[in-house]
Design an enzyme around this catalytic site. Structure first.
Site, PDB file in Angstrom:
ATOM      1  N   HIS A   1      10.491   0.110  -2.760  1.00 57.81           N
ATOM      2  CA  HIS A   1      10.335   1.418  -2.117  1.00 57.81           C
ATOM      3  C   HIS A   1       8.907   1.965  -2.119  1.00 57.81           C
ATOM      4  CE1 HIS A   1      11.554   3.313  -6.293  1.00 57.81           C
ATOM      5  NE2 HIS A   1      10.560   2.474  -6.390  1.00 57.81           N
ATOM      6  N   HIS A   2       7.941   1.224  -2.668  1.00 57.55           N
ATOM      7  CA  HIS A   2       6.562   1.713  -2.695  1.00 57.55           C
ATOM      8  C   HIS A   2       5.698   1.165  -1.559  1.00 57.55           C
ATOM      9  CE1 HIS A   2       7.327   3.502  -6.547  1.00 57.55           C
ATOM     10  NE2 HIS A   2       7.513   2.339  -7.154  1.00 57.55           N
ATOM     11  N   GLY A   3       6.145   0.123  -0.872  1.00 61.33           N
ATOM     12  CA  GLY A   3       5.320  -0.502   0.155  1.00 61.33           C
ATOM     13  C   GLY A   3       4.882   0.483   1.224  1.00 61.33           C
TER      14      GLY A   3
ATOM     15  N   ASP B   1       7.635   6.622  -3.002  1.00 56.17           N
ATOM     16  CA  ASP B   1       6.602   7.221  -2.173  1.00 56.17           C
ATOM     17  C   ASP B   1       6.529   6.608  -0.783  1.00 56.17           C
ATOM     18  OD1 ASP B   1       5.780   4.915  -3.542  1.00 56.17           O
ATOM     19  OD2 ASP B   1       3.678   5.501  -3.609  1.00 56.17           O
TER      20      ASP B   1
END
Length: 385
Positions: A143-145, A185
Site C-alpha cells: 500500500h505504499h507504492g 500513504d
C-alpha cells in the site's frame, strides 16, 4: 488477464478463492531485509496441510503486464523497474528519482516479477468479483507504492490497482479498510479526492511514513485513526464496533478491500502494537456481510511464524473453518521448519508458534486517549452521512 472461471450451483455464491504463486517461495529481498522471511508460501502450505485449500479454490496468479500497471504507475518508472531487475543495478539518478536500490527497496532478482505477480492477482480479483464472491490474495497489500517510485518495501501499489479493477468491473462504491501498522500513504494518494472510495486506516502513530493524521481535512471519505503504541485487542474491538463497521455500513459499498497486514501483533518487531491475531480475524469476519464483493489482501508482517499463522487463519475464517486448538503434525512440521535469521542473531520461536494458529487474547483497559480519538473520528460520520 488470464481467463479463470469456477463452476458453481446456479444462483449460488462461489466458494472463496485463493490467488497465490510459487514465486514467493524462494524470492527474498535479501539476507538483511525484513522481507527476507517466507510468508505466502507458508500460508499456502499450512492451508493445504489443514485441508482448507482445495485445488478448485486455488488460482495461480498471473503476472501483470506493464500496460495494466500503467493504470497507476508511470511508464518511466515501470521501464526503470524492469531495467533494474535485468541489470541487477541502478544508476544514482534512477535511485534518486524512483527509489530503487535503496535499503528499503533493494535490488534483488525478482524485483519486477514478484510485485508484478501480486499486482496481477489484484487486477484479476477485480474481474473475478464481477458477480460477487470472496477472494484472498495474501501476497497483496503493498500500500505504499507511488506512481513514479518504490516506497516502503512496495515497488507497485496493488491495492490501488485492485480498486481500479473492481471499478472497471462494475463496483461503483468501494470501501478500503487498512489495519496494517503503517498508514497506506500510496492508496490515500490515489483516492483521497474520490467520493466513491471510502478509506479507513488504523495505524500506529509516529510510525513510518508518519502520514495519516487524525486531523486530515479531506472531503469526508478518508478516516485515519493513528493509535498509540501498545494498542491491544479490546481497543481494536472498540475501533471495530464504533468506527470501522458503522462507517462502512453507512457507505453502502459494492465492494470491500481489506488490507490485513500482520505487523500489528505483539511478536512483530516492525511496530509497537500489541494485538493478537484474534483482532484481525474478528475484523475479517465482521466485514464479510457488508458487501457482496470482498477482497482480502496481506500487507506487512515480518515475523515468519506470526504472519504465517495469522494469514492462514484469515483463510480459515473466510471459509467458515473452525480454528483447531492444536495443529496436526504436518502443519506443525511446516512451522517448525521455518527459520528467522537476522543481523547478528538467530530468532527462535515460542512453543505455541509451532503448535497452534490462534494466539491467546491480549486484553486490557481501554485508554481514555484512544477512546477519545475514536469518538472524535466516528463523529465525522454524522456529518459525512
Amino acid at each position: 488477464m488470464a481467463d479463470v472461471t469456477q463452476s458453481t450451483v446456479a444462483g449460488a455464491t462461489p466458494a472463496p478463492r485463493f490467488i497465490g504463486s510459487e514465486i514467493y517461495r524462494h524470492s527474498s529481498y535479501g539476507d538483511w531485509h525484513p522481507l527476507r522471511v517466507p510468508r505466502v508460501s507458508t500460508v499456502m502450505d499450512l492451508a493445504r496441510s489443514l485441508g482448507w485449500l482445495t485445488p478448485a479454490q486455488f488460482i495461480v496468479s498471473p503476472r501483470a503486464k506493464p500496460a495494466a500497471l500503467a493504470g497507476f504507475h508511470t511508464v518511466a518508472y515501470l521501464n526503470a523497474l524492469q531495467a533494474a531487475e535485468a541489470a541487477q543495478a541502478v544508476t544514482d539518478q534512477t535511485r534518486l528519482r524512483h527509489g530503487l536500490g535503496s535499503p528499503s527497496n533493494p535490488i534483488f532478482p525478482e524485483m519486477y516479477r514478484r510485485p508484478a505477480t501480486s499486482a496481477g492477482a489484484s487486477l484479476l480479483a477485480g474481474e473475478l468479483l464481477t458477480n460477487g464472491g470472496v477472494i484472498y490474495s495474501p501476497a497483496g497489500g503493498t500500500h505504499h507504492g507511488m506512481p513514479d517510485r518504490a516506497n516502503g518495501f512496495c515497488y507497485l501499489n496493488d491495492p490501488v490497482l485492485a480498486i481500479q479493477s473492481l471499478r472497471r468491473n462494475g463496483a461503483q462504491r468501494i470501501a478500503y479498510v487498512d489495519i496494517d501498522a503503517h498508514h497506506p500513504d500510496g492508496v490515500e494518494y490515489a483516492f483521497a479526492d474520490d467520493p466513491d472510495t471510502l478509506l479507513i486506516s488504523v495505524h500506529e502513530e509516529n510510525r513510518w511514513p508518519r502520514t495519516g493524521l487524525l486531523t486530515y481535512a479531506g472531503i469526508g471519505q478518508v478516516f485515519n485513526l493513528p493509535v498509540p503504541a501498545g494498542m491491544h485487542d479490546d481497543e481494536m474491538a472498540l475501533i471495530r464496533d464504533t468506527l470501522i463497521l458503522p462507517v462502512v455500513a453507512a457507505f453502502r459499498p459494492d465492494a470491500i478491500v481489506l488490507q490485513c497486514g500482520a505487523d500489528a501483533v505483539t511478536e512483530d518487531r516492525q511496530s509497537r502494537l500489541a494485538l493478537s491475531n484474534n483482532a484481525h480475524w474478528a475484523i475479517v469476519a465482521a466485514l464479510m456481510p457488508l458487501a457482496h464483493r470482498y477482497l482480502v489482501l496481506g500487507g506487512g508482517g515480518y515475523n515468519p511464524w506470526s504472519v504465517g499463522r495469522l494469514w492462514t487463519g484469515v483463510w480459515g475464517i473466510l471459509n467458515g473453518r473452525a480454528i483447531p486448538d492444536i495443529l496436526p503434525p504436518d502443519a506443525q512440521a511446516i512451522l517448525g521448519a521455518l527459520t528467522w535469521r537476522g543481523p547478528m542473531r538467530q530468532h527462535y520461536p515460542e512453543p505455541h508458534w509451532i503448535s497452534t494458529l490462534q494466539d491467546a487474547p491480549r486484553n486490557g483497559a481501554i485508554s481514555d486517549d484512544l477512546r477519545g480519538r475514536t469518538a472524535q473520528l466516528a463523529a465525522r460520520r454524522a456529518v459525512w452521512v
